[in-house]
Write a protein that holds these residues in place. Structure first.
Motif, PDB file in Angstrom:
ATOM      1  N   SER A  10       0.828  -1.202   0.000  1.00 47.41           N
ATOM      2  CA  SER A  10       0.000   0.000   0.000  1.00 47.41           C
ATOM      3  C   SER A  10       0.862   1.251   0.000  1.00 47.41           C
ATOM      4  O   SER A  10       0.580   2.205  -0.716  1.00 47.41           O
ATOM      5  CB  SER A  10      -0.930  -0.015   1.212  1.00 47.41           C
ATOM      6  N   THR A  11       1.947   1.232   0.790  1.00 49.23           N
ATOM      7  CA  THR A  11       2.844   2.383   0.848  1.00 49.23           C
ATOM      8  C   THR A  11       3.493   2.635  -0.503  1.00 49.23           C
ATOM      9  O   THR A  11       3.611   3.777  -0.946  1.00 49.23           O
ATOM     10  CB  THR A  11       3.923   2.148   1.914  1.00 49.23           C
ATOM     11  N   GLU A  14       0.869   4.150  -2.826  1.00 48.16           N
ATOM     12  CA  GLU A  14       0.564   5.527  -2.453  1.00 48.16           C
ATOM     13  C   GLU A  14       1.702   6.472  -2.821  1.00 48.16           C
ATOM     14  O   GLU A  14       1.465   7.579  -3.315  1.00 48.16           O
ATOM     15  CB  GLU A  14       0.278   5.592  -0.953  1.00 48.16           C
ATOM     16  N   ARG A  18       1.632   9.570  -5.562  1.00 49.27           N
ATOM     17  CA  ARG A  18       1.971  10.935  -5.141  1.00 49.27           C
ATOM     18  C   ARG A  18       3.172  11.500  -5.904  1.00 49.27           C
ATOM     19  O   ARG A  18       3.130  12.612  -6.431  1.00 49.27           O
ATOM     20  CB  ARG A  18       2.266  10.951  -3.643  1.00 49.27           C
TER      21      ARG A  18
END
Length: 277
Positions: A10-11, A14, A18
Motif C-alpha cells: 500500500s505504501t 501511495e 503521489r
C-alpha cells in the motif's frame, strides 16, 4: 500476504501515486544481479561486434536473451507492479541503458509516454540495477509529482544522448528539485511514464548497467493505427490489444532473431516514424 506485506505494498502504491516514482526496492540478491550481469557481458563478448545485436540491447532484448525474459517475470518485480496496474501484465519493451565507465553518455529530461503510442496513462517502468547506479555513475533522477504535467518535447539527436531521438522536454527543469534514485545491484526503482526523469554521465571506473522494463496492464490500448507487440508475463490477456510476443527459445537463435526483426520493425514505425533505430 501478511499484514506487514500488505502495508508495504500500500505504501509503494501511495508513494507512486503521489511522487510518480519509488526507490529503492530490493528485488534480488547482489549475487543474482552479478550473475545476470555475467550473462549479459558473456553475450556482449560473443555477439557485441554485430551492429544488430547492439540494437537488440536497446529494443526487446527479452526476445533473444532468455535471462532478460526471466528477469521480467520475476515475482519480486511483477508483484510490486501488480499493486499499481493489476494482476495481468504485459511487457511493452525491456531495453538496457548502459553507460560505459568515464563516458559522456547521458539521458535528457523527458517523459516516456510522449512517444509510445498508447491511449492509456497506466504504465510502470521497473529500472533494475545490475551494477551500482549512484550519483557519480549517473543514476536516474526524478522530479516528484511531475507525472501530472503534459509537456511538449523536441528532438535533438544529440550524439551522447542515450535516448533514440535525443528527445527532451521543451521546458527548463530546475535541477535542485530533482531526486537522485541511487540503486545497488539487485535493487530497482519504479516510475510513471509521465514523470520527468533524466540522468548525468558516468564519472566512475565501472559500467552503469540498468534494465528498464516497461509494464502495461493487459487492458491497455494502442493509439489508432498501432501495431506494436507485447509479452504477457503475469496473469492472462483477455483483450488481445497487442500482438503477442513469444519467449526466446535459446540464446540468439535464428528463429528468435527473425521474430525480433518483425516485432522491432513495427515498434520503429511508432517510435521513429519508420526510421531505423
Amino acid at each position: 500476504m501478511s499484514m506487514m506485506e500488505s502495508a508495504a505494498a500500500s505504501t509503494v502504491a501511495e508513494t507512486f501515486a503521489r511522487d510518480g516514482f519509488v526507490c529503492p526496492i530490493t528485488v534480488m540478491s547482489a549475487g543474482e544481479a552479478s550473475d545476470y550481469r555475467r550473462q549479459l557481458e558473456a553475450a556482449e563478448a560473443e555477439y557485441g561486434a554485430d551492429k544488430t545485436f547492439r540494437k537488440m540491447l536497446r529494443r526487446y532484448p527479452n526476445l533473444v536473451l532468455p535471462f532478460i525474459d526471466e528477469i521480467t517475470r520475476r515475482p519480486e518485480i511483477t508483484d510490486v507492479v501488480a499493486k499499481i496496474l493489476g494482476p495481468d501484465l504485459l511487457v511493452l519493451d525491456a531495453p538496457f541503458f548502459i553507460k560505459e565507465a568515464s563516458t559522456k553518455s547521458f539521458v535528457s529530461w523527458h517523459q516516456d509516454l510522449h512517444y509510445w503510442g498508447l491511449e492509456t496513462e497506466e504504465e510502470v517502468t521497473a529500472w533494475v540495477a545490475l551494477s551500482p547506479a549512484t550519483a557519480e555513475s549517473g543514476c536516474m533522477r526524478f522530479v516528484a509529482g511531475s507525472q501530472n504535467r503534459r509537456v511538449d518535447h523536441r528532438d535533438t539527436y544529440a550524439e551522447d544522448n542515450l535516448l533514440t531521438r535525443g528527445q527532451e522536454l521543451a521546458v527548463e527543469v530546475d535541477e535542485s528539485e530533482a531526486t537522485d534514485a541511487a540503486l545497488q545491484p539487485g535493487q530497482m526503482s519504479i516510475h510513471h511514464g509521465r514523470v520527468f526523469h533524466a540522468s548525468h554521465p558516468n564519472r566512475t571506473g565501472d559500467r552503469r548497467i540498468g534494465l528498464a522494463i516497461r509494464y502495461i496492464p493487459a487492458r491497455a490500448r494502442q493509439t489508432e493505427g498501432g501495431n506494436m507487440a507485447a509479452m504477457l508475463v503475469r496473469g492472462e490477456d483477455r483483450y488481445g490489444n497487442f500482438r503477442a510476443c513469444r519467449p526466446p527459445t535459446g540464446l540468439m537463435t535464428e528463429a528468435d532473431i527473425a521474430h525480433w526483426t518483425e516485432i522491432a520493425g513495427a515498434r520503429n514505425k511508432v517510435m521513429l516514424g519508420g526510421k531505423a533505430g
